[in-house]
Design an enzyme around this catalytic site. Structure first.
Site, PDB file in Angstrom:
ATOM      1  N   ASP A  67       0.857  -1.188   0.000  1.00 38.49           N
ATOM      2  CA  ASP A  67       0.000   0.000   0.000  1.00 38.49           C
ATOM      3  C   ASP A  67       0.892   1.237   0.000  1.00 38.49           C
ATOM      4  OD1 ASP A  67      -2.470   1.475   0.315  1.00 38.49           O
ATOM      5  OD2 ASP A  67      -1.826   1.846   2.368  1.00 38.49           O
ATOM      6  N   THR A 100      -3.191   5.184  -4.064  1.00 36.41           N
ATOM      7  CA  THR A 100      -2.134   5.928  -3.358  1.00 36.41           C
ATOM      8  C   THR A 100      -0.766   5.739  -4.027  1.00 36.41           C
ATOM      9  OG1 THR A 100      -2.002   4.055  -1.826  1.00 36.41           O
ATOM     10  CG2 THR A 100      -3.237   5.966  -1.098  1.00 36.41           C
ATOM     11  N   THR A 101      -0.537   4.569  -4.633  1.00 35.59           N
ATOM     12  CA  THR A 101       0.716   4.338  -5.365  1.00 35.59           C
ATOM     13  C   THR A 101       0.646   5.024  -6.725  1.00 35.59           C
ATOM     14  OG1 THR A 101       0.832   2.174  -4.278  1.00 35.59           O
ATOM     15  CG2 THR A 101       2.355   2.553  -6.088  1.00 35.59           C
ATOM     16  N   ASP A 402      -9.094  -0.108   2.422  1.00 32.04           N
ATOM     17  CA  ASP A 402      -9.052   0.385   1.040  1.00 32.04           C
ATOM     18  C   ASP A 402     -10.323  -0.003   0.287  1.00 32.04           C
ATOM     19  OD1 ASP A 402      -6.630   1.471   1.506  1.00 32.04           O
ATOM     20  OD2 ASP A 402      -5.494   0.309   0.044  1.00 32.04           O
TER      21      ASP A 402
END
Length: 534
Positions: A67, A100-101, A402
């Site tokens: 994550d 998020t990445t 998530d």
């Protein structure tokens, strides 16, 4: 007669001085290089075939995750511009919960193109303005690609949650966790505010033991502790009347730190007798209200309960759960539809919650307390997450969070978009075509930003062990032929219609990633010096 020589008039204007811009350029390049190195660190974690990171903290704690927000949060970043990318990932996590990445990788690719444009002599302000226009146009393009969704379409919600879970360590459990996330969110949606979901209404309780397969959704409350039955009190209560108290059932202490010296046995007996009467009086009032289950908030001033008070509570056949955290009181009272009681004088029957059953349940070597069949239950739910070790348990919780965020995105903005790099490559193609219609430097900048978007499908292919150049070229051809939902299927290792493969994500994840990444890059571009204040 010779003409008099005319002296040249002195110029009042100052001569132009040379301004050295090298320091400004060096600072800017240094900032871009630092931010790019952070983006490169998480780039290998992108996608379902992305690698995991093992993080060891200073305290010796080990975390295994892929994550982006968790990795960057645990990284000790010192360079000020690189910290922007850590905050960028946190922003994406709070807005959309997923991607998020992606947002950090995208920012890194945009910075690379900005570095190239700066080396061609283009002013940072021109690049920044072009980037702002590009982001606005990109959001319109993504919105036009999106497919509308209704909350009654449970299958589409589950597909979207599954796509989020497929890139996690616990991806093999996505068939269990995705429906669980959808049911959790839909159960807490308030009909009066249909576009709002507060994830604080979904409590995730972690319990070591078993496997992730044993994770379950509980319509009620779960406490990760056992019933206080040291004095032989009940461990199961039907038709429970539950009181949540924030006062102590123990002898009072003096307000200031002082010692009381007792020199006589009769005085000692009198003190003990007064203590017993004080506690007994409190328990009689509790019993008189009809309460048979007591939840006692943890106290920092003195013991919330003593052995003597537990003994009397057991005699009164009252089930006791002590050391309830202060932060959990709001969730508990909302679920039980009762009021917290701060003083024994306010203990009345109308402040109690009602449930069909409160019982202590054994899970392997440990125990938990379940409250089920709550009357007039508030819009909350509890998820009991199980795992064979602490690392799996923590990652399962992060992955579930998530998935919950993805479903929350779909509740607030009800549009789906294809995954697998399809929106990014279509965006790149449409921005490239739009750049040709723009004039001057602006069109040149937009063309470069369009190229930067190809980093997402390129990285997806690279992390899956495919030939990235061949895959991205084929993907471009498919999109040029009008197949806007063509994306990279990493399982089959080829280009397919990604919507038919059920690889979908909320529109909000893609639009916020583009908007936040461009905003962060523009901020880094405008910095021309770093001033240290001591």
């Amino acid at each position: 007669m010779a003409a008099p020589a005319i002296k040249p008039a002195r110029s009042n204007t100052k001569s132009e001085t040379f301004v050295d811009n090298k320091r400004t350029e060096d600072i800017r390049q240094q900032n871009i290089a630092a931010a790019q190195s952070v983006a490169d660190a998480v780039r290998t974690s992108l996608g379902p075939k992305g690698m995991d990171k093992m993080i060891q903290t200073a305290s010796g704690e080990v975390i295994i995750t892929n994550d982006g927000a968790t990795i960057l949060n645990k990284m000790d970043v010192l360079q000020p511009a690189a910290k922007f990318l850590v905050q960028l990932s946190k922003s994406q996590d709070s807005v959309a919960g997923d991607g998020t990445t992606t947002v950090v990788v995208l920012a890194g690719a945009l910075l690379k193109q900005c570095s190239l444009l700066l080396s061609h002599g283009i002013h940072p302000t021109v690049i920044s303005d072009a980037l702002h226009k590009t982001a606005t146009h990109a959001v319109h393009v993504l919105t036009s690609m999106a497919v509308p969704l209704e909350l009654t379409d449970r299958d589409s919600l589950v597909k979207s949650a599954s796509t989020s879970l497929n890139s996690k360590v616990v991806s093999q459990y996505s068939t269990l966790l995705a429906p669980l996330a959808v049911d959790s969110v839909l159960s807490v949606v308030d009909p009066e505010k249909p576009d709002m979901v507060d994830l604080r209404d979904i409590k995730i309780v972690k319990k070591l033991g078993g496997t992730v397969d044993d994770t379950e959704l509980i319509k009620g409350l779960v406490f990760d502790k056992k019933v206080s039955h040291s004095a032989g009190g009940p461990t199961r209560m039907e038709n429970a009347k539950i009181g949540v108290i924030q006062f102590q059932i123990s002898p009072p202490k003096t307000d200031i730190e002082q010692s009381i010296v007792v020199s006589d046995y009769t005085q000692m007996d009198r003190i003990l007798k007064e203590e017993r009467n004080y506690i007994l009086g409190m328990i009689k009032k509790i019993k008189a209200s009809g309460c048979n289950v007591l939840l006692i908030q943890k106290s920092i001033l003195r013991d919330a309960v003593t052995d003597l008070s537990l003994h009397y509570l057991a005699k009164a056949k009252i089930l006791v759960i002590k050391d309830v955290e202060r932060d959990d009181i709001e969730f508990i009272t909302k679920t039980l539809n009762c009021l917290p009681i701060a003083n024994i004088e306010h203990f009345r029957a109308e402040k109690l919650g009602h449930a069909d059953l409160v019982e202590e349940v054994s899970l392997g070597e440990s125990k938990i307390v379940k409250i089920t069949g709550i009357k007039d239950m508030g819009r909350t739910t509890t998820v009991l997450v199980r795992g064979s070790n602490q690392l799996v348990l923590d990652e399962a919780e992060r992955s579930l969070h998530d998935a919950l965020c993805v479903v929350r995105c779909l509740v607030s903005k009800r549009f789906l978009i294809a995954g697998g790099g399809a929106p990014e490559i279509e965006l790149s193609r449409q921005l490239g075509a739009w750049a040709k219609s723009l004039q001057g430097m602006e069109g040149y900048c937009v063309k470069h930003f369009a190229e930067a978007l190809e980093v997402i499908p390129y990285t997806l292919a690279e992390n899956a062990g495919l030939n990235p150049i061949a895959i991205v070229t084929e993907l471009r051809n498919k999109h040029a032929q009008g197949e806007i939902n063509a994306g990279i299927n990493v399982r089959k290792g080829q280009i397919t219609n990604i919507l038919e493969e059920n690889v979908v994500q909320p529109l909000l994840v893609s639009t916020s990633a583009v908007s936040l990444a461009t905003e962060c890059v523009r901020m880094i571009l405008k910095i021309d010096d770093i001033v240290t204040v001591r």
